[in-house]
Design a protein around this motif. Sequence first.
Motif, PDB file in Angstrom:
ATOM      1  N   MET A  52      -5.289  71.758  12.675  1.00 46.52           N
ATOM      2  CA  MET A  52      -4.398  70.820  11.996  1.00 46.52           C
ATOM      3  C   MET A  52      -5.193  69.646  11.449  1.00 46.52           C
ATOM      4  O   MET A  52      -6.278  69.317  11.945  1.00 46.52           O
ATOM      5  CB  MET A  52      -3.328  70.295  12.959  1.00 46.52           C
ATOM      6  CG  MET A  52      -2.353  71.339  13.465  1.00 46.52           C
ATOM      7  SD  MET A  52      -1.145  70.670  14.643  1.00 46.52           S
ATOM      8  CE  MET A  52      -2.047  70.824  16.178  1.00 46.52           C
ATOM      9  N   CYS A  53      -4.647  68.980  10.448  1.00 45.23           N
ATOM     10  CA  CYS A  53      -5.240  67.753   9.928  1.00 45.23           C
ATOM     11  C   CYS A  53      -4.181  67.000   9.132  1.00 45.23           C
ATOM     12  O   CYS A  53      -3.091  67.519   8.860  1.00 45.23           O
ATOM     13  CB  CYS A  53      -6.463  68.032   9.057  1.00 45.23           C
ATOM     14  SG  CYS A  53      -6.122  68.949   7.533  1.00 45.23           S
ATOM     15  N   THR A  54      -4.489  65.762   8.768  1.00 46.07           N
ATOM     16  CA  THR A  54      -3.599  64.980   7.906  1.00 46.07           C
ATOM     17  C   THR A  54      -4.312  64.656   6.598  1.00 46.07           C
ATOM     18  O   THR A  54      -5.540  64.710   6.505  1.00 46.07           O
ATOM     19  CB  THR A  54      -3.154  63.658   8.570  1.00 46.07           C
ATOM     20  OG1 THR A  54      -4.245  62.726   8.556  1.00 46.07           O
ATOM     21  CG2 THR A  54      -2.667  63.879   9.984  1.00 46.07           C
ATOM     22  N   MET A  55      -3.521  64.297   5.607  1.00 48.10           N
ATOM     23  CA  MET A  55      -4.070  63.925   4.308  1.00 48.10           C
ATOM     24  C   MET A  55      -3.084  62.971   3.633  1.00 48.10           C
ATOM     25  O   MET A  55      -1.865  63.150   3.749  1.00 48.10           O
ATOM     26  CB  MET A  55      -4.300  65.164   3.434  1.00 48.10           C
ATOM     27  CG  MET A  55      -5.003  64.881   2.114  1.00 48.10           C
ATOM     28  SD  MET A  55      -5.342  66.424   1.206  1.00 48.10           S
ATOM     29  CE  MET A  55      -3.671  66.943   0.783  1.00 48.10           C
ATOM     30  N   HIS A  56      -3.608  61.986   2.945  1.00 52.33           N
ATOM     31  CA  HIS A  56      -2.773  61.010   2.246  1.00 52.33           C
ATOM     32  C   HIS A  56      -2.355  61.568   0.893  1.00 52.33           C
ATOM     33  O   HIS A  56      -3.191  61.872   0.045  1.00 52.33           O
ATOM     34  CB  HIS A  56      -3.545  59.700   2.071  1.00 52.33           C
ATOM     35  CG  HIS A  56      -2.806  58.678   1.267  1.00 52.33           C
ATOM     36  ND1 HIS A  56      -3.437  57.830   0.375  1.00 52.33           N
ATOM     37  CD2 HIS A  56      -1.493  58.374   1.203  1.00 52.33           C
ATOM     38  CE1 HIS A  56      -2.532  57.051  -0.191  1.00 52.33           C
ATOM     39  NE2 HIS A  56      -1.357  57.365   0.297  1.00 52.33           N
ATOM     40  N   VAL A  57      -1.045  61.733   0.697  1.00 52.97           N
ATOM     41  CA  VAL A  57      -0.485  62.194  -0.579  1.00 52.97           C
ATOM     42  C   VAL A  57       0.767  61.377  -0.856  1.00 52.97           C
ATOM     43  O   VAL A  57       1.631  61.255   0.009  1.00 52.97           O
ATOM     44  CB  VAL A  57      -0.130  63.699  -0.542  1.00 52.97           C
ATOM     45  CG1 VAL A  57       0.452  64.134  -1.885  1.00 52.97           C
ATOM     46  CG2 VAL A  57      -1.356  64.536  -0.213  1.00 52.97           C
ATOM     47  N   ARG A  58       0.897  60.840  -2.048  1.00 50.62           N
ATOM     48  CA  ARG A  58       2.017  59.955  -2.368  1.00 50.62           C
ATOM     49  C   ARG A  58       3.314  60.707  -2.622  1.00 50.62           C
ATOM     50  O   ARG A  58       4.396  60.188  -2.328  1.00 50.62           O
ATOM     51  CB  ARG A  58       1.681  59.093  -3.589  1.00 50.62           C
ATOM     52  CG  ARG A  58       0.580  58.085  -3.348  1.00 50.62           C
ATOM     53  CD  ARG A  58       0.341  57.204  -4.573  1.00 50.62           C
ATOM     54  NE  ARG A  58       1.525  56.445  -4.929  1.00 50.62           N
ATOM     55  CZ  ARG A  58       2.203  56.612  -6.043  1.00 50.62           C
ATOM     56  NH1 ARG A  58       1.849  57.542  -6.932  1.00 50.62           N
ATOM     57  NH2 ARG A  58       3.270  55.860  -6.307  1.00 50.62           N
ATOM     58  N   ARG A  59       3.234  61.910  -3.185  1.00 49.72           N
ATOM     59  CA  ARG A  59       4.444  62.644  -3.542  1.00 49.72           C
ATOM     60  C   ARG A  59       4.298  64.103  -3.110  1.00 49.72           C
ATOM     61  O   ARG A  59       3.199  64.670  -3.166  1.00 49.72           O
ATOM     62  CB  ARG A  59       4.696  62.598  -5.059  1.00 49.72           C
ATOM     63  CG  ARG A  59       4.968  61.189  -5.595  1.00 49.72           C
ATOM     64  CD  ARG A  59       6.354  60.701  -5.196  1.00 49.72           C
ATOM     65  NE  ARG A  59       6.662  59.411  -5.808  1.00 49.72           N
ATOM     66  CZ  ARG A  59       6.426  58.246  -5.261  1.00 49.72           C
ATOM     67  NH1 ARG A  59       5.854  58.192  -4.066  1.00 49.72           N
ATOM     68  NH2 ARG A  59       6.737  57.120  -5.876  1.00 49.72           N
ATOM     69  N   PRO A  60       5.402  64.755  -2.709  1.00 47.52           N
ATOM     70  CA  PRO A  60       5.307  66.148  -2.247  1.00 47.52           C
ATOM     71  C   PRO A  60       4.712  67.102  -3.276  1.00 47.52           C
ATOM     72  O   PRO A  60       3.943  67.992  -2.926  1.00 47.52           O
ATOM     73  CB  PRO A  60       6.767  66.505  -1.928  1.00 47.52           C
ATOM     74  CG  PRO A  60       7.451  65.209  -1.698  1.00 47.52           C
ATOM     75  CD  PRO A  60       6.775  64.224  -2.592  1.00 47.52           C
TER      76      PRO A  60
END
Length: 505
Positions: free
Chosen positions: A374-382
Motif C-alpha cells: 500500500m501507499c498514498t499519493m497526493h491527487v487533487r481530483r479523482p
Amino acid sequence: MDRDAIAHLLTGRIQQRSVPRPKPSAGLVPAPSPQAPPTGTDPAAVPRLADLPGELPVAWEVIEELQVKVSAELSSRDAQRLLEEEDRRALARSLTTSAVADWAALHAQGHTPLSAEQEAAVRHAVFDAMYRGGRLQSLLDEEGVEDVMVDGTTASVEYNHRPRRTVERVADSHQELITWVNRMAQLSGHGERALSQATPSVGFRMPDGSRVTASLLTTRPSVVIRKHNTRQHGIEALLQWGSINPLLERFLVAAVRARMNILVVGDMGAGKTSLLRALGREIPVEERLVTLESDRELYLDEPGPKGPLTFAFEARQSNGERSGNNQLAGEVTLTDIFETALRYNATRVIVGEVRGREILPMLKAMSASGSGSMCTMHVRRPHAIVSRLVQLCTEAGMASESAHHLIASSIDMVVYLTYRDETALGGRKHRYVSHIYEVHDEVGEGGRPVTTDLFAPTESEPRAVYRNMPSFIEDLELTGIFHRQWLTDNPHGAWGAPLQTVRPR
C-alpha cells in the motif's frame, strides 16, 4: 498604572480565554523574581519565543530563568549523560518541581502566593521549554489543533472543526524562531538537521511525534508543525469520525486481508495517512511488514494490541554538504532504501507517501512480489489519479506507454478521500471516502489502464455508494469476513444519516 492594576488587567485577559487552562485567581499575576538569573548554562542558547496571550500566570522571563537553572543542575547531576533518556527526563521533572517550589516560596514573601494550579502551570512550562515544544507547546496542546504555521513572528493555527486563528508575535525575532527550530531538531535526535544558510530547509519529528518542516527560502523564516492526533487510532476511529461507513469498513479490511495492492489518494489534509495507518493495523500479525517514509508518520512498528512484525525505514536528509560527485552528503532517499528494505523478506511494503522517483520501485515491488502492499499519493481530483501516476513515472525516466502497463499490473484498488472544509461558513471539516476504483490488469483505448467504479458518489450522496461488483469479490469472500450480498442489500443506506453540510453539494 500601579502593579495591582496591571495584575488585574492581565488576570482578566487570562480568564477570557475559551480554551480551558490553569487560571489564576483575581490579582495573582506575579512579577518576575527579583533574583539575578542563575548561572551555569548559557541563556543565549535558550529560545525566547514571546508570550502567548493568557497562557501563563508569570512572565516568560521567569520560565527562562527556571529552565536555565534546572538545565544547569541536570547537567551537573548527569554530566557524562549516563542516565537513560527516560530516567534523565524523570530527574528533570524532579528538579523542575523543586526549583519551581523554591521560586514560588521566595516569590510569596513579597507577593500573593501562587495557587497549586498556577504552580503546576509553571512547572509544565519549564519542562516544555526543556523537552517539548517550548513556547509553541501551548498551541499544540489546544484541543482539535491540526497544524501550527509560523510565518516570521506570526502563527496561524488550523483546527479540526473551527476556523483558523492567528496569534501575533510568537517570537520576538526571526533569529529566535530559527534557534527554536534547531533546538527542537536536537531534542528529536536530528541534530544534523540544523536550519542555516547552508541547509535552508529541514524536516524532523518533535518528541511528541509532530512533524516539523522549516525553511529560510520563504520571505521570512517559516515553520509548519503538523500534529498527529490519530497516531494510535485504527479503523474503528474512522467509523466514528464518519470517514467510512460499516460497509466500507468491512470491504477495506477484507481487501487488506485478501492482499490487494491499494493506493490511497486525496488532496492535502484529506486523511490519507490516517486511513493508511488504520489499514496497516489490519495486516495479520503473522506477516512481516516494511514501511518506508520520508518523515515518520505511520508508527506501525510501535507496540500495540495487534499488527505484524514491522521494520520502519525513514529517509535521511543531507547535512547540506556535497561529496566529490556533487551528491548531497549523508542523504538517503526512499529510492535508496528500497533495495535494502526488500532484502528483509517482507510479505508487504507500505510507502507513507509517493512523491517522486520512488514510484518506480514501489510499483515494481507491487507488480513482482509485493502483493498486499500500500501507499498514498497526493491527487487533487479523482479523475487525475492515473495522470498523476504516469507523470511521476515519466519524471523517473519511464516512457508513458510502459508506465501505463506497469500501473495496470501493479495496483488493484484506489481509494479516494474527499476533504470538504466548511468552517468559513460556520460548519466543520469533512473527510470521507468518496470513490473506490478497481484497476484491471489491462490497458484500453489510448493505452490507459482500464478502471471500474466500485463505489462513487450520487446526486444526493457525496460519499462513496456501491456501484459495481469487483472482479476480486471471491478473494474478499475467502477471507471469511465479507459477503457479496452486503454490497447489494442496501447500497444507498449504508451511510445512515445524511452528511451534515452547511451548503448543499
